[in-house]
Design a protein around this motif. Sequence first.
Motif, PDB file in Angstrom:
ATOM      1  N   GLN A 180     -56.461  16.815 -12.476  1.00  0.00           N
ATOM      2  CA  GLN A 180     -55.791  15.809 -11.654  1.00  0.00           C
ATOM      3  C   GLN A 180     -55.599  14.512 -12.433  1.00  0.00           C
ATOM      4  OE1 GLN A 180     -58.303  15.554  -8.206  1.00  0.00           O
ATOM      5  NE2 GLN A 180     -57.330  17.298  -7.177  1.00  0.00           N
ATOM      6  N   LEU A 181     -56.626  14.126 -13.172  1.00  0.00           N
ATOM      7  CA  LEU A 181     -56.516  12.917 -14.013  1.00  0.00           C
ATOM      8  C   LEU A 181     -55.428  13.080 -15.058  1.00  0.00           C
ATOM      9  CD1 LEU A 181     -60.249  11.894 -14.562  1.00  0.00           C
ATOM     10  CD2 LEU A 181     -58.480  10.594 -13.375  1.00  0.00           C
ATOM     11  N   ARG A 182     -55.401  14.223 -15.706  1.00  0.00           N
ATOM     12  CA  ARG A 182     -54.364  14.474 -16.725  1.00  0.00           C
ATOM     13  C   ARG A 182     -52.974  14.360 -16.120  1.00  0.00           C
ATOM     14  NH1 ARG A 182     -57.791  19.274 -18.934  1.00  0.00           N
ATOM     15  NH2 ARG A 182     -58.846  18.272 -20.681  1.00  0.00           N
ATOM     16  N   THR A 183     -52.804  14.919 -14.929  1.00  0.00           N
ATOM     17  CA  THR A 183     -51.505  14.856 -14.256  1.00  0.00           C
ATOM     18  C   THR A 183     -51.129  13.412 -13.952  1.00  0.00           C
ATOM     19  OG1 THR A 183     -51.828  17.047 -13.280  1.00  0.00           O
ATOM     20  CG2 THR A 183     -50.199  15.625 -12.228  1.00  0.00           C
ATOM     21  N   GLN A 184     -52.076  12.649 -13.432  1.00  0.00           N
ATOM     22  CA  GLN A 184     -51.808  11.241 -13.122  1.00  0.00           C
ATOM     23  C   GLN A 184     -51.502  10.452 -14.393  1.00  0.00           C
ATOM     24  OE1 GLN A 184     -55.361  10.203 -10.973  1.00  0.00           O
ATOM     25  NE2 GLN A 184     -54.444  10.662  -8.993  1.00  0.00           N
ATOM     26  N   ILE A 185     -52.248  10.709 -15.444  1.00  0.00           N
ATOM     27  CA  ILE A 185     -52.037   9.988 -16.708  1.00  0.00           C
ATOM     28  C   ILE A 185     -50.665  10.299 -17.287  1.00  0.00           C
ATOM     29  CG2 ILE A 185     -52.823   9.872 -19.112  1.00  0.00           C
ATOM     30  CD1 ILE A 185     -55.711  10.186 -17.949  1.00  0.00           C
TER      31      ILE A 185
END
Length: 77
Positions: free
Chosen positions: A8-13
């Motif tokens: 999820q963090l990777r997607t947001q980043i």
Amino acid sequence: MTAETLNQLRTQISTLSESERAALAHELIISLDGPQDNAVEQAWNDEIIQRAANVKSGNATLLTREEFRKQMLERIG
């Protein structure tokens, strides 16, 4: 942290602009260095100022890229 959270963090980043990602990367790297030593930071700032003053005043010996590369190759080689 779970794999799902990390994804999820990777997607947001990935939605951040290049400059925002660079700022985030910078903050993450700094967070790995541990606490900042203000005396060391000040010493480096003083050194940078002194070196810049030496260049401006003509008191520094400057090398071309080729000269620098030659000296470094001689040292390692």
